[in-house]
Enzyme design. Structure first.
Site, PDB file in Angstrom:
ATOM      1  CG  ASN A  62      -1.450   1.374   1.544  1.00 44.52           C
ATOM      2  OD1 ASN A  62      -2.330   1.895   0.858  1.00 44.52           O
ATOM      3  ND2 ASN A  62      -0.876   2.007   2.558  1.00 44.52           N
ATOM      4  CE1 TYR A 127       1.543   7.995  -6.513  1.00 49.34           C
ATOM      5  CE2 TYR A 127      -0.192   8.659  -8.051  1.00 49.34           C
ATOM      6  CZ  TYR A 127       0.200   8.055  -6.867  1.00 49.34           C
ATOM      7  OH  TYR A 127      -0.755   7.486  -6.037  1.00 49.34           O
ATOM      8  N   PRO A 156      -7.263   3.419  -6.694  1.00 52.08           N
ATOM      9  CG  PRO A 156      -6.696   3.631  -4.435  1.00 52.08           C
ATOM     10  CD  PRO A 156      -6.133   3.226  -5.761  1.00 52.08           C
TER      11      PRO A 156
HETATM   12  N1  LIG Z   1      -4.881   9.357  -1.248  1.00 49.13           N
HETATM   13  C1  LIG Z   1      -5.316   9.179  -2.455  1.00 49.13           C
HETATM   14  O1  LIG Z   1      -6.217   9.893  -2.900  1.00 49.13           O
HETATM   15  C2  LIG Z   1      -4.766   8.083  -3.322  1.00 49.13           C
HETATM   16  C3  LIG Z   1      -5.313   7.925  -4.590  1.00 49.13           C
HETATM   17  C4  LIG Z   1      -4.833   6.899  -5.411  1.00 49.13           C
HETATM   18  C5  LIG Z   1      -3.831   6.072  -4.954  1.00 49.13           C
HETATM   19  N2  LIG Z   1      -3.306   6.261  -3.724  1.00 49.13           N
HETATM   20  C6  LIG Z   1      -2.260   5.324  -3.295  1.00 49.13           C
HETATM   21  O2  LIG Z   1      -2.698   4.701  -2.101  1.00 49.13           O
HETATM   22  C7  LIG Z   1      -1.583   4.380  -1.272  1.00 49.13           C
HETATM   23  C8  LIG Z   1      -1.768   5.005   0.105  1.00 49.13           C
HETATM   24  O3  LIG Z   1      -1.974   6.385  -0.054  1.00 49.13           O
HETATM   25  P1  LIG Z   1      -2.374   7.347   1.173  1.00 49.13           P
HETATM   26  O4  LIG Z   1      -3.051   8.497   0.599  1.00 49.13           O
HETATM   27  O5  LIG Z   1      -3.055   6.554   2.238  1.00 49.13           O
HETATM   28  O6  LIG Z   1      -0.909   7.794   1.639  1.00 49.13           O
HETATM   29  P2  LIG Z   1      -0.404   8.595   2.916  1.00 49.13           P
HETATM   30  O7  LIG Z   1      -1.533   9.027   3.778  1.00 49.13           O
HETATM   31  O8  LIG Z   1       0.555   9.626   2.409  1.00 49.13           O
HETATM   32  O9  LIG Z   1       0.435   7.444   3.679  1.00 49.13           O
HETATM   33  C9  LIG Z   1       1.548   6.876   3.051  1.00 49.13           C
HETATM   34  C10 LIG Z   1       1.986   5.669   3.851  1.00 49.13           C
HETATM   35  O10 LIG Z   1       3.155   5.134   3.221  1.00 49.13           O
HETATM   36  C11 LIG Z   1       4.211   5.096   4.171  1.00 49.13           C
HETATM   37  N3  LIG Z   1       5.504   5.332   3.541  1.00 49.13           N
HETATM   38  C12 LIG Z   1       5.846   6.288   2.641  1.00 49.13           C
HETATM   39  N4  LIG Z   1       7.158   6.206   2.358  1.00 49.13           N
HETATM   40  C13 LIG Z   1       7.647   5.166   3.082  1.00 49.13           C
HETATM   41  C14 LIG Z   1       8.923   4.601   3.238  1.00 49.13           C
HETATM   42  N5  LIG Z   1       9.994   5.088   2.590  1.00 49.13           N
HETATM   43  N6  LIG Z   1       9.069   3.539   4.045  1.00 49.13           N
HETATM   44  C15 LIG Z   1       8.014   3.040   4.732  1.00 49.13           C
HETATM   45  N7  LIG Z   1       6.772   3.545   4.646  1.00 49.13           N
HETATM   46  C16 LIG Z   1       6.593   4.607   3.831  1.00 49.13           C
HETATM   47  C17 LIG Z   1       3.903   6.212   5.151  1.00 49.13           C
HETATM   48  O11 LIG Z   1       4.607   6.004   6.349  1.00 49.13           O
HETATM   49  P3  LIG Z   1       4.982   7.249   7.343  1.00 49.13           P
HETATM   50  O12 LIG Z   1       3.793   7.404   8.244  1.00 49.13           O
HETATM   51  O13 LIG Z   1       6.208   6.795   8.049  1.00 49.13           O
HETATM   52  O14 LIG Z   1       5.228   8.447   6.487  1.00 49.13           O
HETATM   53  C18 LIG Z   1       2.392   6.046   5.273  1.00 49.13           C
HETATM   54  O15 LIG Z   1       2.072   5.003   6.145  1.00 49.13           O
HETATM   55  C19 LIG Z   1      -0.361   4.902  -2.026  1.00 49.13           C
HETATM   56  O16 LIG Z   1       0.222   3.854  -2.760  1.00 49.13           O
HETATM   57  C20 LIG Z   1      -0.931   5.955  -2.962  1.00 49.13           C
HETATM   58  O17 LIG Z   1      -0.106   6.128  -4.098  1.00 49.13           O
HETATM   59  C21 LIG Z   1      -3.754   7.243  -2.890  1.00 49.13           C
END
Ligand SMILES: NC(=O)c1ccc[n+]([C@@H]2O[C@H](COP(=O)([O-])OP(=O)(O)OC[C@H]3O[C@@H](n4cnc5c(N)ncnc54)[C@H](OP(=O)(O)O)[C@@H]3O)[C@@H](O)[C@H]2O)c1
Length: 220
Positions: A62, A127, A156
C-alpha cells in the site's frame, strides 16, 4: 488457523483502514513502520523480511509516494525515489515471500495503484509511470504465480486522505469533487473493503486485474 497479513504504509490514510479491516477479520497484521522497514532502502526491506519467521498469507503493498513534478523538475533523484518506493519495494517483498506463499493453500497479493495509471494530469508523469508499471507487473505475476497465488492491483481515485489534501488546495478539492460522477471523494474504508475482498478466500478467480475504485472518474 490465524492468517497473517503484511501491510505496508499502515500508519495512516488508506493503509490504516486496510490494517483495521484485516484486524476486524481476525488476521494477525504486520504493519512495519518506516523505522522497521524503510521502503526507500532495499537493504532495510530485505533485513525486515529476513527477520520474519511467520508464514505470510497476504501481502498488501500500500505505501506510496507522490512527488508532483512537471518535466522541468522531474529529476532523477525525485523519480528514482518514487520508482523505489512505489515499484521496486513491492517487488522485493513479493520476491521474498512468493515461495512460502505458493506452498500455502491461500496466497493473496494486492498492490495499490492509482487512477493516474489510466488518465493523467500535469505533474503526475513520474508517479503515473510507477503506477502503470505496478499494474503491468501485476498482470505478469498473475501468470507466473498461478494457481496458488492470486495477485491484483486496486486503483483508487481521489480519496479523503492527507496525501490528497497535501497535493490539492481546498479550491482544487471542490473542483475535483464536482468532476467525480459520484459527487464525492472516496473514504479510505471503501478502498480497504475492496482490498480485503480481493485478498480473502472469497476471491477465488480474480487475478492479474487492476480494479478502479474512483466513483466513475476514469469513465468520463
Ligand atoms: N490518497 C489518495 O487519494 C490516493 C489515490 C490513489 C492512490 N493512492 C495510493 O494509495 C496508497 C496510500 O496512499 P495514502 O493516501 O493513504 O498515503 P499517505 O496518507 O501519504 O500514507 C503513506 C503511507 O506510506 C508510508 N511510507 C511512505 N514512504 C515510506 C517509506 N519510505 N518507508 C516506509 N513507509 C513509507 C507512510 O509512512 P509514514 O507514516 O512513516 O510516512 C504512510 O504510512 C499509495 O500507494 C498511494 O499512491 C492514494
Amino acid at each position: 488457523m490465524e492468517k497473517t497479513a503484511l501491510i505496508t504504509g499502515g500508519s495512516r490514510g488508506i493503509g490504516l483502514e486496510i490494517v483495521k479491516v484485516f484486524e476486524k477479520h481476525a488476521y494477525k497484521v504486520l504493519a512495519p513502520t518506516r523505522e522497521e522497514m524503510d521502503l526507500r532502502d532495499h537493504n532495510s526491506i530485505v533485513a525486515y523480511c529476513e527477520k520474519l519467521d511467520k508464514t505470510i498469507d497476504v501481502i498488501v503493498n500500500n505505501a506510496g509516494i507522490n512527488a508532483i513534478a512537471t518535466i522541468e523538475n522531474l529529476n532523477n533523484e525525485v523519480f528514482q525515489d518514487m520508482i523505489q518506493v512505489n515499484l521496486l519495494a513491492p517487488l522485493t517483498i513479493i520476491q521474498f515471500f512468493k515461495e512460502k506463499m505458493r506452498q500455502n493453500s491461500i496466497g493473496r497479493i494486492v498492490n495499490i495503484s492509482s487512477i493516474w495509471s489510466a488518465v493523467s494530469k500535469t505533474g503526475r508523469g513520474g508517479y503515473a509511470a510507477t503506477k502503470s508499471a505496478i499494474n503491468s507487473i501485476t498482470k505478469t505475476l498473475s501468470i507466473e504465480l498461478a494457481p496458488n497465488i492470486l495477485i491484483n492491483a486496486v486503483a483508487p481515485g481521489f480519496v479523503n486522505t492527507e496525501l490528497t489534501r497535501q497535493n490539492n488546495s481546498p479550491e482544487e478539492i471542490k473542483n475535483i469533487t464536482s468532476s467525480i460522477p459520484m459527487g464525492r471523494l472516496a473514504e479510505p474504508a471503501e478502498i480497504a473493503r475492496l482490498v480485503y475482498f480481493l485478498a480473502s478466500e472469497n476471491n477465488t478467480y480474480i487475478t492479474g486485474q487492476t480494479v478502479f475504485i474512483d466513483g466513475g472518474y476514469t469513465c468520463k
